[in-house]
Design a protein around this motif. Structure first.
Motif, PDB file in Angstrom:
ATOM      1  N   MET A   1      54.039  18.145  87.293  1.00 34.78           N
ATOM      2  CA  MET A   1      53.517  19.362  87.368  1.00 34.78           C
ATOM      3  C   MET A   1      53.728  20.000  85.867  1.00 34.78           C
ATOM      4  N   ALA A   2      52.662  20.078  85.134  1.00 37.23           N
ATOM      5  CA  ALA A   2      52.914  20.419  83.833  1.00 37.23           C
ATOM      6  C   ALA A   2      53.013  22.144  83.611  1.00 37.23           C
ATOM      7  N   ILE A   3      53.868  22.298  82.802  1.00 43.34           N
ATOM      8  CA  ILE A   3      54.327  23.953  82.515  1.00 43.34           C
ATOM      9  C   ILE A   3      53.562  24.286  81.253  1.00 43.34           C
ATOM     10  N   THR A   4      52.639  25.244  81.035  1.00 42.59           N
ATOM     11  CA  THR A   4      52.357  25.764  79.844  1.00 42.59           C
ATOM     12  C   THR A   4      53.127  26.742  79.251  1.00 42.59           C
ATOM     13  N   LEU A   5      53.317  26.595  78.034  1.00 43.42           N
ATOM     14  CA  LEU A   5      53.901  27.574  77.147  1.00 43.42           C
ATOM     15  C   LEU A   5      53.012  28.258  76.141  1.00 43.42           C
ATOM     16  N   LYS A   6      52.878  29.367  75.898  1.00 42.18           N
ATOM     17  CA  LYS A   6      52.255  30.135  75.233  1.00 42.18           C
ATOM     18  C   LYS A   6      52.855  30.899  74.017  1.00 42.18           C
ATOM     19  N   THR A   7      52.762  30.797  72.669  1.00 39.56           N
ATOM     20  CA  THR A   7      53.710  31.566  71.697  1.00 39.56           C
ATOM     21  C   THR A   7      52.795  32.096  70.739  1.00 39.56           C
ATOM     22  N   ASP A   8      53.275  33.148  70.395  1.00 42.04           N
ATOM     23  CA  ASP A   8      52.266  33.776  69.280  1.00 42.04           C
ATOM     24  C   ASP A   8      53.419  34.393  68.223  1.00 42.04           C
ATOM     25  N   TYR A   9      52.982  34.560  67.025  1.00 40.38           N
ATOM     26  CA  TYR A   9      53.942  35.136  65.823  1.00 40.38           C
ATOM     27  C   TYR A   9      53.163  36.086  65.266  1.00 40.38           C
ATOM     28  N   ARG A  10      53.123  37.273  65.174  1.00 41.24           N
ATOM     29  CA  ARG A  10      52.155  38.328  64.211  1.00 41.24           C
ATOM     30  C   ARG A  10      53.177  39.141  63.171  1.00 41.24           C
ATOM     31  N   LYS A  11      52.316  39.292  62.070  1.00 46.15           N
ATOM     32  CA  LYS A  11      53.348  40.091  61.165  1.00 46.15           C
ATOM     33  C   LYS A  11      52.306  41.014  60.606  1.00 46.15           C
ATOM     34  N   THR A  12      52.552  42.300  60.166  1.00 47.35           N
ATOM     35  CA  THR A  12      51.625  43.315  59.828  1.00 47.35           C
ATOM     36  C   THR A  12      52.422  44.011  58.779  1.00 47.35           C
ATOM     37  N   LEU A  13      51.775  44.174  57.596  1.00 49.35           N
ATOM     38  CA  LEU A  13      52.396  44.861  56.274  1.00 49.35           C
ATOM     39  C   LEU A  13      51.564  45.875  55.865  1.00 49.35           C
ATOM     40  N   GLY A  14      52.393  47.101  55.776  1.00 43.89           N
ATOM     41  CA  GLY A  14      51.742  48.152  55.223  1.00 43.89           C
ATOM     42  C   GLY A  14      51.529  48.114  53.743  1.00 43.89           C
ATOM     43  N   LEU A  15      50.289  48.617  53.356  1.00 38.56           N
ATOM     44  CA  LEU A  15      49.940  48.528  51.812  1.00 38.56           C
ATOM     45  C   LEU A  15      49.375  49.730  51.324  1.00 38.56           C
ATOM     46  N   PRO A  16      49.616  49.826  50.254  1.00 33.24           N
ATOM     47  CA  PRO A  16      49.173  51.401  49.667  1.00 33.24           C
ATOM     48  C   PRO A  16      47.709  51.719  50.092  1.00 33.24           C
ATOM     49  N   GLY A  17      47.365  53.117  49.929  1.00 29.44           N
ATOM     50  CA  GLY A  17      45.904  53.690  50.409  1.00 29.44           C
ATOM     51  C   GLY A  17      45.476  53.439  51.915  1.00 29.44           C
ATOM     52  N   TYR A  18      46.544  53.745  52.510  1.00 31.43           N
ATOM     53  CA  TYR A  18      46.372  53.473  54.196  1.00 31.43           C
ATOM     54  C   TYR A  18      45.916  52.157  54.562  1.00 31.43           C
ATOM     55  N   SER A  19      46.035  51.378  53.833  1.00 30.43           N
ATOM     56  CA  SER A  19      45.708  49.747  54.258  1.00 30.43           C
ATOM     57  C   SER A  19      47.084  49.095  54.794  1.00 30.43           C
ATOM     58  N   SER A  20      46.404  47.937  55.491  1.00 23.16           N
ATOM     59  CA  SER A  20      47.713  47.107  55.967  1.00 23.16           C
ATOM     60  C   SER A  20      46.905  45.648  55.893  1.00 23.16           C
ATOM     61  N   HIS A  21      47.924  44.668  56.182  1.00 19.22           N
ATOM     62  CA  HIS A  21      47.541  43.363  56.157  1.00 19.22           C
ATOM     63  C   HIS A  21      48.204  42.549  57.018  1.00 19.22           C
ATOM     64  N   SER A  22      47.584  41.884  57.926  1.00 19.98           N
ATOM     65  CA  SER A  22      48.054  41.229  59.111  1.00 19.98           C
ATOM     66  C   SER A  22      47.758  39.843  59.424  1.00 19.98           C
ATOM     67  N   PHE A  23      48.530  38.962  59.861  1.00 19.00           N
ATOM     68  CA  PHE A  23      48.244  37.848  60.141  1.00 19.00           C
ATOM     69  C   PHE A  23      48.858  37.255  61.613  1.00 19.00           C
ATOM     70  N   ALA A  24      48.387  36.527  62.012  1.00 16.22           N
ATOM     71  CA  ALA A  24      48.930  36.253  63.326  1.00 16.22           C
ATOM     72  C   ALA A  24      48.583  34.635  63.732  1.00 16.22           C
ATOM     73  N   ALA A  25      49.287  33.948  64.500  1.00 18.81           N
ATOM     74  CA  ALA A  25      49.155  32.473  64.871  1.00 18.81           C
ATOM     75  C   ALA A  25      49.473  32.400  66.316  1.00 18.81           C
ATOM     76  N   SER A  26      48.975  31.277  67.017  1.00 17.05           N
ATOM     77  CA  SER A  26      49.551  31.258  68.421  1.00 17.05           C
ATOM     78  C   SER A  26      49.112  29.843  68.693  1.00 17.05           C
ATOM     79  N   VAL A  27      50.062  29.470  69.488  1.00 14.52           N
ATOM     80  CA  VAL A  27      49.964  27.872  70.113  1.00 14.52           C
ATOM     81  C   VAL A  27      50.080  27.862  71.575  1.00 14.52           C
ATOM     82  N   GLU A  28      49.337  26.906  72.054  1.00 10.81           N
ATOM     83  CA  GLU A  28      49.624  26.751  73.682  1.00 10.81           C
ATOM     84  C   GLU A  28      50.034  25.335  73.638  1.00 10.81           C
ATOM     85  N   VAL A  29      51.221  25.032  74.552  1.00 10.27           N
ATOM     86  CA  VAL A  29      51.571  23.531  74.686  1.00 10.27           C
ATOM     87  C   VAL A  29      51.885  23.379  76.180  1.00 10.27           C
ATOM     88  N   GLU A  30      51.713  22.169  76.631  1.00  8.79           N
ATOM     89  CA  GLU A  30      52.131  21.639  77.922  1.00  8.79           C
ATOM     90  C   GLU A  30      53.538  20.907  77.872  1.00  8.79           C
TER      91      GLU A  30
END
Length: 170
Positions: A1-30
């Motif tokens: 029986m295969a087991i599924t692993l789901k992993t993600d990583y997200r980072k958000t940075l606050g920027l000037p002028g009420y702005s922000s920048h974020s990036f995320a990546a995720s992966v799913e493996v068995e």
């Protein structure tokens, strides 16, 4: 029986002028063996973290502090009495030194933080705790960049549902 692993990583940075920048990546493996999970999770998370951190270094367009404002008023033109006023007090974190008399972020950020705390009926001590956990300082001591990050967090907190008075729907 295969087991599924789901992993993600997200980072958000606050920027000037009420702005922000974020990036995320995720992966799913068995995987086939549950005993491989700790090693596989560590490797996946490490790979995601390295790649997200590498990609987020290029934030692209960063708006100036006055971006989106109709007519910004330079702080020097604001009467001295108004510069020292704060819309509301935010209770200092219990373990912190007394809060500085003035906010370090912009007046607009200060107003928005207070407005969000009031509208969402958030306990001020919890917001202080959040600021301390994110930036190791109280709300009033946050820089413009840090306040931008806190504001984004506050926007992501759901607003409370309105309760209905007698005779209203439930």
């Amino acid at each position: 029986m295969a087991i599924t692993l789901k992993t993600d990583y997200r980072k958000t940075l606050g920027l000037p002028g009420y702005s922000s920048h974020s990036f995320a990546a995720s992966v799913e493996v068995e995987i086939n063996n549950i005993e491989d999970a700790p090693r596989e999770i560590h490797e996946l998370y490490s790979a995601l973290q390295q790649n997200v951190d590498l990609q987020i270094q290029n934030p692209g367009f960063i708006p100036p502090d006055t971006y989106g404002m109709d007519q910004p008023t330079p702080r020097a033109q604001i009467p001295q009495a108004e510069q020292q006023q704060t819309p509301r007090n935010v209770t200092p974190h219990p373990s912190a030194n007394p809060a500085p008399a003035e906010w370090k972020c912009s007046a607009k950020q200060q107003e928005l933080i207070c407005k969000l705390v009031d509208e969402k009926n958030l306990p001020k001590d919890e917001i202080e705790d959040l600021a301390h956990s994110l930036y190791s300082k109280g709300v009033r001591a946050l820089t413009k960049l840090e306040a931008s990050g806190l504001i984004e967090r506050l926007f992501n907190i759901p607003s409370p549902k309105k309760s209905y008075q007698k005779g209203g729907r439930r």
